[in-house]
Write a protein that holds these residues in place. Structure first.
Motif, PDB file in Angstrom:
ATOM      1  N   GLY A 227      41.957   3.810  -4.329  1.00 34.12           N
ATOM      2  CA  GLY A 227      42.044   2.493  -4.755  1.00 34.12           C
ATOM      3  C   GLY A 227      43.464   1.989  -4.913  1.00 34.12           C
ATOM      4  O   GLY A 227      43.542   0.873  -5.107  1.00 34.12           O
ATOM      5  N   PHE A 228      44.368   2.798  -5.009  1.00 34.15           N
ATOM      6  CA  PHE A 228      45.821   2.425  -5.196  1.00 34.15           C
ATOM      7  C   PHE A 228      46.654   2.677  -4.021  1.00 34.15           C
ATOM      8  O   PHE A 228      47.314   1.635  -3.544  1.00 34.15           O
ATOM      9  CB  PHE A 228      46.488   3.315  -6.213  1.00 34.15           C
ATOM     10  N   ARG A 229      46.460   3.722  -2.995  1.00 33.85           N
ATOM     11  CA  ARG A 229      47.198   3.868  -1.992  1.00 33.85           C
ATOM     12  C   ARG A 229      46.171   4.357  -0.796  1.00 33.85           C
ATOM     13  O   ARG A 229      45.349   5.284  -1.291  1.00 33.85           O
ATOM     14  CB  ARG A 229      48.299   4.799  -2.095  1.00 33.85           C
ATOM     15  N   LEU A 230      46.599   4.414   0.375  1.00 34.31           N
ATOM     16  CA  LEU A 230      45.659   5.033   1.364  1.00 34.31           C
ATOM     17  C   LEU A 230      46.173   6.415   1.661  1.00 34.31           C
ATOM     18  O   LEU A 230      45.391   7.159   1.733  1.00 34.31           O
ATOM     19  CB  LEU A 230      45.541   3.925   2.593  1.00 34.31           C
TER      20      LEU A 230
ATOM     21  N   LEU B 147      38.477  -1.176  -7.254  1.00 34.84           N
ATOM     22  CA  LEU B 147      39.749  -1.242  -7.748  1.00 34.84           C
ATOM     23  C   LEU B 147      40.474  -1.977  -6.830  1.00 34.84           C
ATOM     24  O   LEU B 147      41.468  -2.672  -7.461  1.00 34.84           O
ATOM     25  CB  LEU B 147      40.289   0.148  -7.842  1.00 34.84           C
ATOM     26  N   GLN B 148      40.396  -1.755  -5.516  1.00 35.63           N
ATOM     27  CA  GLN B 148      41.259  -2.674  -4.397  1.00 35.63           C
ATOM     28  C   GLN B 148      40.979  -4.231  -4.759  1.00 35.63           C
ATOM     29  O   GLN B 148      41.986  -5.054  -4.570  1.00 35.63           O
ATOM     30  CB  GLN B 148      41.213  -2.158  -3.388  1.00 35.63           C
ATOM     31  N   LEU B 149      39.813  -4.398  -4.806  1.00 32.10           N
ATOM     32  CA  LEU B 149      39.378  -5.987  -4.863  1.00 32.10           C
ATOM     33  C   LEU B 149      40.239  -6.464  -6.115  1.00 32.10           C
ATOM     34  O   LEU B 149      40.390  -8.011  -6.180  1.00 32.10           O
ATOM     35  CB  LEU B 149      37.970  -6.171  -5.035  1.00 32.10           C
ATOM     36  N   VAL B 150      39.926  -6.051  -7.433  1.00 30.48           N
ATOM     37  CA  VAL B 150      40.708  -6.459  -8.722  1.00 30.48           C
ATOM     38  C   VAL B 150      42.055  -6.588  -8.477  1.00 30.48           C
ATOM     39  O   VAL B 150      42.670  -7.654  -8.849  1.00 30.48           O
ATOM     40  CB  VAL B 150      40.114  -5.567  -9.850  1.00 30.48           C
ATOM     41  N   GLN B 151      42.811  -5.403  -7.637  1.00 28.36           N
ATOM     42  CA  GLN B 151      44.334  -5.577  -7.584  1.00 28.36           C
ATOM     43  C   GLN B 151      44.477  -7.092  -6.806  1.00 28.36           C
ATOM     44  O   GLN B 151      45.555  -7.433  -7.077  1.00 28.36           O
ATOM     45  CB  GLN B 151      44.781  -4.366  -6.828  1.00 28.36           C
ATOM     46  N   THR B 152      43.746  -7.086  -5.591  1.00 38.03           N
ATOM     47  CA  THR B 152      44.033  -8.159  -4.834  1.00 38.03           C
ATOM     48  C   THR B 152      43.943  -9.283  -5.586  1.00 38.03           C
ATOM     49  O   THR B 152      44.676 -10.397  -5.348  1.00 38.03           O
ATOM     50  CB  THR B 152      42.946  -8.200  -3.580  1.00 38.03           C
TER      51      THR B 152
END
Length: 198
Positions: A15-18, A116-121
């Motif tokens: 969710g932070f890095r791919l 996690l990625q949606l909230v970071q965006t």
């Protein structure tokens, strides 16, 4: 239960890095684990390693400026659930025998990575520029979650659940801020009266 916590820990890293979590798994945990990774284990290892190294470096350096953050967020938003599933399945295959349970745990990891990625965006678009110290904290947390998934799955899973709770709470705060932009004039359509446009 430990399998679920390990999957959550590793998938939260996605969710932070791919590429960074996959690169760490490939370099630190050897061929026996890498053979369990769906899709990537069937490709040429040298090619996969090269792509992961290049993309990891790109993620680390591009995330430090605004244009790079926007580009990375778009790519990560699309691919984070896929990487979350891949990592989740790989972790689950080590300890879990039924294949249906492996894929269920993998899907759970993919959903966590996407949330996690949606909230970071959302926060990147609200803040416009994420502070550099926060980017370094994300990198460190990503690495730590991968290590926790193997060496301390209970702690890693608890950190992942805490991150999920923070993401849900954060999204509520973000939504409340967004709807308050319209003031009291029209709560049903907050975009029409936003004081701070996108």
């Amino acid at each position: 239960m430990l399998e679920l916590l390990a999957v959550l820990s590793a998938s939260a890293a996605a969710g932070f890095r791919l590429a960074l979590p996959l690169l760490l798994i490939g370099l630190l945990y050897g061929e026996s684990l890498w053979s369990q990774v769906p899709i990537l284990s069937h490709m040429n290892p040298s090619f996969v390693l090269g792509v992961l190294v290049v993309w990891s470096l790109f993620e680390i350096f591009a995330s430090k400026n605004r244009a790079g953050q926007r580009l990375l967020q778009t790519v990560q938003l699309v691919f984070s659930p896929i990487v979350g599933v891949i990592i989740g399945v790989a972790i689950a295959r080590i300890t879990t025998k039924p294949e249906w349970l492996v894929w269920l745990l993998g899907a759970t990891g993919g959903v966590l990575a996407l949330v996690l990625q949606l909230v970071q965006t959302g926060w990147i678009y609200r803040l416009r520029q994420v502070p550099v110290w926060m980017i370094f904290a994300q990198d460190a947390l990503c690495i730590a979650l991968v290590f926790f998934a193997f060496d301390a799955p209970t702690q890693g899973g608890l950190i992942a659940m805490l991150l999920l709770w923070l993401a849900i709470r954060s999204s509520k705060e973000w939504h409340q801020w967004y709807t308050q932009q319209s003031g009291s004039r029209k709560q049903a359509r907050p975009r029409d009266y936003k004081q701070d446009p996108d």
